[in-house]
Design an enzyme around this catalytic site. Structure first.
Site, mmCIF file in Angstrom:
data_model
loop_
_atom_site.group_PDB
_atom_site.id
_atom_site.type_symbol
_atom_site.label_atom_id
_atom_site.label_comp_id
_atom_site.label_asym_id
_atom_site.label_seq_id
_atom_site.Cartn_x
_atom_site.Cartn_y
_atom_site.Cartn_z
ATOM 1 N N HIS A 188 0.860 -1.177 0.000
ATOM 2 C CA HIS A 188 0.000 0.000 0.000
ATOM 3 C C HIS A 188 0.900 1.232 0.000
ATOM 4 O O HIS A 188 2.105 1.132 0.222
ATOM 5 C CB HIS A 188 -0.897 0.011 1.249
ATOM 6 C CG HIS A 188 -0.108 0.200 2.498
ATOM 7 N ND1 HIS A 188 0.509 -0.857 3.157
ATOM 8 C CD2 HIS A 188 0.227 1.317 3.197
ATOM 9 C CE1 HIS A 188 1.174 -0.390 4.205
ATOM 10 N NE2 HIS A 188 1.024 0.924 4.247
ATOM 11 N N HIS A 232 5.648 6.363 -0.323
ATOM 12 C CA HIS A 232 6.451 5.164 -0.577
ATOM 13 C C HIS A 232 5.608 3.912 -0.422
ATOM 14 O O HIS A 232 4.551 3.931 0.196
ATOM 15 C CB HIS A 232 7.638 5.106 0.385
ATOM 16 C CG HIS A 232 7.225 4.902 1.797
ATOM 17 N ND1 HIS A 232 6.743 5.924 2.590
ATOM 18 C CD2 HIS A 232 7.189 3.783 2.573
ATOM 19 C CE1 HIS A 232 6.446 5.443 3.774
ATOM 20 N NE2 HIS A 232 6.693 4.142 3.798
#
Length: 179
Positions: A47, A131
């Site tokens: 995710h 990220h």
């Protein structure tokens, strides 16, 4: 021990979820790196974190969800290009990141931060660095890749996740685009 410290809680964060086919592609690319250092993040946990809330009392979750439901984003679904492989030495992670953060992504994070201000979460003061974590306990340089990373994370919604014993469970989600 006060009553407050005994209140049931969950560890929560907002994120953009990855589609199953995207998870598989990223995991295959990571596996092709041939790494024998660190601990791979399970593909089902891939995710892009938008906002980490940390420990949230059960009594606050409904309010958090109500505030998130009021976050409105203009326009079209969001696309984040994950095209850089990086190592964050301090936290010991190998990750994919965008070379350039999309303005719409930054707007979404800011809107979530503003929506969560009334709750006083301490962890929301971290600088946002988009990220997707590939490996934990990674203590080596950035590995060479025969194929440079280029993954397009497309999202038409954002999700509130619970982190529990190394697994992430979606608690609620909201559309990014409203008619």
């Amino acid at each position: 021990m006060s009553d407050e410290s005994r209140e049931p809680f969950k560890r929560l964060f907002f994120a953009l979820n990855c589609a199953p086919e995207q998870r598989r592609a990223i995991a295959q690319w990571r596996n092709a790196l041939g790494l024998n250092i660190g601990r791979p993040v399970p593909a089902e946990n891939f995710h892009l974190t938008l906002l980490f809330l940390g420990t949230v009392g059960m009594a606050q979750i409904a309010g958090v969800c109500e505030a998130a439901a009021n976050v409105r984003m203009p326009g079209v679904p969001l696309t984040v290009v994950l095209d850089r492989l990086e190592v964050w030495r301090r936290s010991g992670v190998l990750l994919l990141a965008p070379a350039q953060a999309e303005p719409q992504l930054l707007q979404l994070v800011y809107a979530l931060e503003q929506a969560m201000l009334p709750f006083g979460f301490e962890d929301t003061r971290r600088e946002f660095r988009p990220h997707l974590t590939l490996m934990r306990n990674y203590r080596a340089p950035v590995p060479e890749s025969a194929t440079p990373p280029e993954f397009f994370l497309r999202a038409d919604r954002f999700t509130l996740f619970e982190s529990h014993k190394g697994r992430y469970r979606a608690l609620a989600e909201w559309p990014l685009v409203y008619a």
